[in-house]
Design a protein around this motif. Structure first.
Motif, mmCIF file in Angstrom:
data_model
loop_
_atom_site.group_PDB
_atom_site.id
_atom_site.type_symbol
_atom_site.label_atom_id
_atom_site.label_comp_id
_atom_site.label_asym_id
_atom_site.label_seq_id
_atom_site.Cartn_x
_atom_site.Cartn_y
_atom_site.Cartn_z
ATOM 1 N N GLU A 100 -0.316 30.495 49.503
ATOM 2 C CA GLU A 100 -0.416 29.922 48.154
ATOM 3 C C GLU A 100 -0.490 28.405 48.340
ATOM 4 O OE1 GLU A 100 -0.894 31.934 45.808
ATOM 5 O OE2 GLU A 100 -0.042 33.798 46.605
ATOM 6 N N PHE A 101 -1.481 27.796 47.720
ATOM 7 C CA PHE A 101 -1.670 26.354 47.887
ATOM 8 C C PHE A 101 -2.186 25.756 46.585
ATOM 9 C CE2 PHE A 101 -5.551 28.515 49.114
ATOM 10 C CZ PHE A 101 -6.547 27.788 48.486
ATOM 11 N N MET A 102 -2.129 24.440 46.507
ATOM 12 C CA MET A 102 -2.640 23.718 45.359
ATOM 13 C C MET A 102 -3.731 22.769 45.830
ATOM 14 S SD MET A 102 -0.776 24.936 42.902
ATOM 15 C CE MET A 102 -1.099 23.788 41.562
ATOM 16 N N ARG A 103 -4.808 22.656 45.034
ATOM 17 C CA ARG A 103 -5.894 21.768 45.435
ATOM 18 C C ARG A 103 -6.565 21.108 44.233
ATOM 19 N NH1 ARG A 103 -10.005 23.477 50.270
ATOM 20 N NH2 ARG A 103 -10.346 21.355 51.058
ATOM 21 N N GLU A 104 -6.060 21.331 43.058
ATOM 22 C CA GLU A 104 -6.714 20.804 41.870
ATOM 23 C C GLU A 104 -6.730 19.280 41.840
ATOM 24 O OE1 GLU A 104 -4.586 23.188 41.969
ATOM 25 O OE2 GLU A 104 -5.518 24.938 41.042
ATOM 26 N N ARG A 105 -5.699 18.648 42.426
ATOM 27 C CA ARG A 105 -5.567 17.194 42.323
ATOM 28 C C ARG A 105 -5.768 16.473 43.657
ATOM 29 N NH1 ARG A 105 -1.344 19.599 39.580
ATOM 30 N NH2 ARG A 105 0.034 19.245 41.373
ATOM 31 N N THR A 106 -6.069 17.218 44.718
ATOM 32 C CA THR A 106 -6.165 16.613 46.045
ATOM 33 C C THR A 106 -7.436 17.060 46.764
ATOM 34 O OG1 THR A 106 -4.928 18.426 47.069
ATOM 35 C CG2 THR A 106 -3.654 16.528 46.278
ATOM 36 N N TYR A 107 -7.865 16.258 47.730
ATOM 37 C CA TYR A 107 -8.982 16.658 48.597
ATOM 38 C C TYR A 107 -8.490 17.688 49.600
ATOM 39 C CZ TYR A 107 -12.868 16.381 51.892
ATOM 40 O OH TYR A 107 -13.934 16.697 52.707
ATOM 41 N N TRP A 108 -7.371 17.386 50.250
ATOM 42 C CA TRP A 108 -6.821 18.304 51.240
ATOM 43 C C TRP A 108 -5.954 19.343 50.536
ATOM 44 C CZ3 TRP A 108 -9.407 17.334 55.426
ATOM 45 C CH2 TRP A 108 -9.766 16.030 55.754
ATOM 46 N N PRO A 109 -6.033 20.613 50.935
ATOM 47 C CA PRO A 109 -5.187 21.630 50.306
ATOM 48 C C PRO A 109 -3.714 21.370 50.587
ATOM 49 C CG PRO A 109 -6.306 22.521 52.253
ATOM 50 C CD PRO A 109 -6.907 21.181 51.993
ATOM 51 N N GLU A 110 -2.891 21.502 49.565
ATOM 52 C CA GLU A 110 -1.452 21.295 49.686
ATOM 53 C C GLU A 110 -0.787 22.657 49.878
ATOM 54 O OE1 GLU A 110 2.299 19.645 46.962
ATOM 55 O OE2 GLU A 110 0.246 19.592 46.180
ATOM 56 N N LEU A 111 -0.395 22.953 51.112
ATOM 57 C CA LEU A 111 0.185 24.258 51.436
ATOM 58 C C LEU A 111 1.563 24.385 50.804
ATOM 59 C CD1 LEU A 111 0.001 26.934 52.999
ATOM 60 C CD2 LEU A 111 0.985 25.735 54.979
ATOM 61 N N CYS A 112 1.757 25.463 50.054
ATOM 62 C CA CYS A 112 3.033 25.693 49.381
ATOM 63 C C CYS A 112 3.798 26.857 50.012
ATOM 64 C CB CYS A 112 2.804 25.972 47.900
ATOM 65 S SG CYS A 112 1.993 24.620 47.016
ATOM 66 N N LEU A 113 3.112 27.977 50.224
ATOM 67 C CA LEU A 113 3.757 29.162 50.791
ATOM 68 C C LEU A 113 2.855 29.794 51.841
ATOM 69 C CD1 LEU A 113 4.971 31.040 47.557
ATOM 70 C CD2 LEU A 113 6.321 29.500 48.998
ATOM 71 N N VAL A 114 3.468 30.441 52.822
ATOM 72 C CA VAL A 114 2.767 31.326 53.746
ATOM 73 C C VAL A 114 3.473 32.670 53.672
ATOM 74 C CG1 VAL A 114 2.036 31.757 56.113
ATOM 75 C CG2 VAL A 114 2.210 29.401 55.279
ATOM 76 N N GLN A 115 2.719 33.720 53.372
ATOM 77 C CA GLN A 115 3.287 35.053 53.309
ATOM 78 C C GLN A 115 2.813 35.854 54.520
ATOM 79 O OE1 GLN A 115 1.785 33.094 50.633
ATOM 80 N NE2 GLN A 115 1.263 34.822 49.302
ATOM 81 N N ILE A 116 3.746 36.513 55.192
ATOM 82 C CA ILE A 116 3.429 37.321 56.366
ATOM 83 C C ILE A 116 4.195 38.632 56.282
ATOM 84 C CG2 ILE A 116 3.604 37.503 58.887
ATOM 85 C CD1 ILE A 116 3.307 34.506 59.069
ATOM 86 N N ALA A 117 3.482 39.725 56.563
ATOM 87 C CA ALA A 117 4.121 41.035 56.606
ATOM 88 C C ALA A 117 3.915 41.672 57.964
ATOM 89 C CB ALA A 117 3.560 41.954 55.515
ATOM 90 N N GLY A 118 4.997 42.202 58.523
ATOM 91 C CA GLY A 118 4.928 43.044 59.704
ATOM 92 C C GLY A 118 5.056 44.493 59.287
ATOM 93 N N ASP A 119 5.364 45.341 60.234
ATOM 94 C CA ASP A 119 5.425 46.769 59.925
ATOM 95 C C ASP A 119 6.561 47.105 58.971
ATOM 96 O OD1 ASP A 119 4.677 49.440 60.075
ATOM 97 O OD2 ASP A 119 6.029 49.836 61.754
#
Length: 393
Positions: free
Chosen positions: A39-58
């Motif tokens: 999940e990231f935000m980019r509406e106000r910036t050139y570079w994407p602003e990383l907010c969350l990383v979601q990862i699932a294992g087994d």
């Protein structure tokens, strides 16, 4: 009712500390594959602003707060570089751009379920919701799709929404992989992943930024000017970290290239350019770029768009080739857009053997070979009930 989680997977955990993330990543190194989303935000910036990383294992799923105070994400880079663990995404391009910018390379190896779904016949750029519904019977709660993911604290509902994507993605990946393996098409997916696996795909090149504007002119001086000011816009947008369109819109950039204003007063007269911009630091820099473009010798100006000797393909032949494409991709259960686009079809109608993807690899087997036979008059199209049939001549 939404089905956010498999019953055999523990509830999602929010990770906000480096030690927690390191322990989680260590466990993920033992997985055959993991599913990943951001999940990231980019509406106000050139570079994407990383907010969350979601990862699932087994058996576990984590929502990693990339904006948590003091958190170090470097162990994610190590995990993404572990070639023993396949990293699974859906519509990966924007997610991968973030990781290339942060870690310097794409996750390896990587699998994109949107690409795989197109190979498996689910249509052009199938949406994640539709794919989840079709393959698993699950549904995605859309309530938080437009959340501002940079605001803290995150609600329990936001965490559950973010985690649900990667949880369903495990089932999508396993079912798609099984289906493609049975149809001997995993090699097709690997071929399509070549562009996504190239880090250069995600690095903006200011010198080629002008090509995205598709200027409809053969005026070489105008093209040179456009090339230089588009490169300037890209670098300036990166420097101040705002979207390029917020700095100067495409329409205004094309007008500036055409009129080449030499003063702040003239620049301010361009529609979409404010006087404040024209008279400010950015406006002054742009006027300097325009002045430099005027000094480029004629011999160094770029060539205009390639012209195919003004020939135009037969509209009837183009239509016939499109019918063949639709029929062959229907027969092979693969998305038409993945095999050939409109430009490919026009080149195929005009040229004897154009260098296009449709005449190479698996695409040639599905469509290209028969397309050439159709052009040579060695095969005809007919109708058999509700389907198009192929008649050898």
């Amino acid at each position: 009712m939404a089905k956010p989680f498999r019953t055999d997977v523990s509830a999602p955990v929010l990770i906000t500390a480096t030690t927690e993330l390191q322990a989680f990543c260590q466990r993920m190194h033992g997985e055959t594959f993991i599913t990943v989303d951001t999940e990231f935000m980019r509406e106000r910036t050139y570079w994407p602003e990383l907010c969350l990383v979601q990862i699932a294992g087994d058996n576990e799923v984590a929502v990693i707060d990339a904006q948590a105070d003091g958190i170090d994400l470097s162990c994610l880079g190590t995990l993404f570089a572990d070639t023993a663990v396949t990293k699974v995404f859906h519509a990966a391009r924007q997610d991968i751009e973030i990781f290339v910018l942060r870690f310097g390379d794409v996750p390896r190896p990587m699998f994109d379920t949107q690409v795989a779904a197109m190979v498996a016949g689910f249509g052009d750029q199938v949406g994640y919701d539709a794919l989840v519904s079709s393959l698993t019977g699950g549904t995605i709660d859309k309530a938080h799709r437009f959340s501002d993911w940079s605001v803290r604290p995150l609600s329990a509902a936001q965490i559950a929404y973010a985690a649900a994507d990667v949880t369903h993605l495990r089932d999508v990946y396993m079912r798609l992989s099984r289906r493609l393996e049975q149809e001997d098409r995993l090699g097709w997916v690997a071929e399509e992943m070549a562009i996504l696996n190239n880090p250069a795909t995600y690095r903006a090149n200011p010198d080629t930024a002008w090509e995205r504007l598709r200027p409809r002119t053969n005026n070489r001086r105008l093209l040179q000017t456009l090339k230089q000011i588009a490169a300037w816009r890209e670098k300036e947008a990166q420097r101040v970290n705002i979207p390029r369109q917020r700095l100067i819109k495409d329409e205004a950039l094309l007008e500036i290239a055409a009129t080449a204003p030499a003063t702040a007063e003239a620049l301010a007269r361009v529609r979409g350019v404010t006087r404040g911009f024209a008279e400010g630091k950015s406006g002054s820099a742009l006027i300097e770029v325009l002045a430099a473009a005027r000094l480029v010798p004629d011999a160094e100006l770029p060539a205009g768009p390639q012209q195919r000797d003004n020939a135009r393909p037969s509209a009837a032949l183009v239509a016939l080739l499109k019918v063949l494409l639709a029929a062959k991709t229907e027969q092979h259960h693969v998305a038409p857009r993945l095999v050939a686009n409109s430009d490919d079809i026009e080149r195929l109608a005009l040229e004897d053997s154009p260098d296009i993807g449709a005449l190479h690899g698996w695409r040639r087997e599905v469509f290209g070979h028969d397309a050439l036979l159709l052009k040579q008059g060695r095969v005809a199209l007919g109708v058999d009930g509700r389907r198009v049939k192929f008649i050898a001549i």
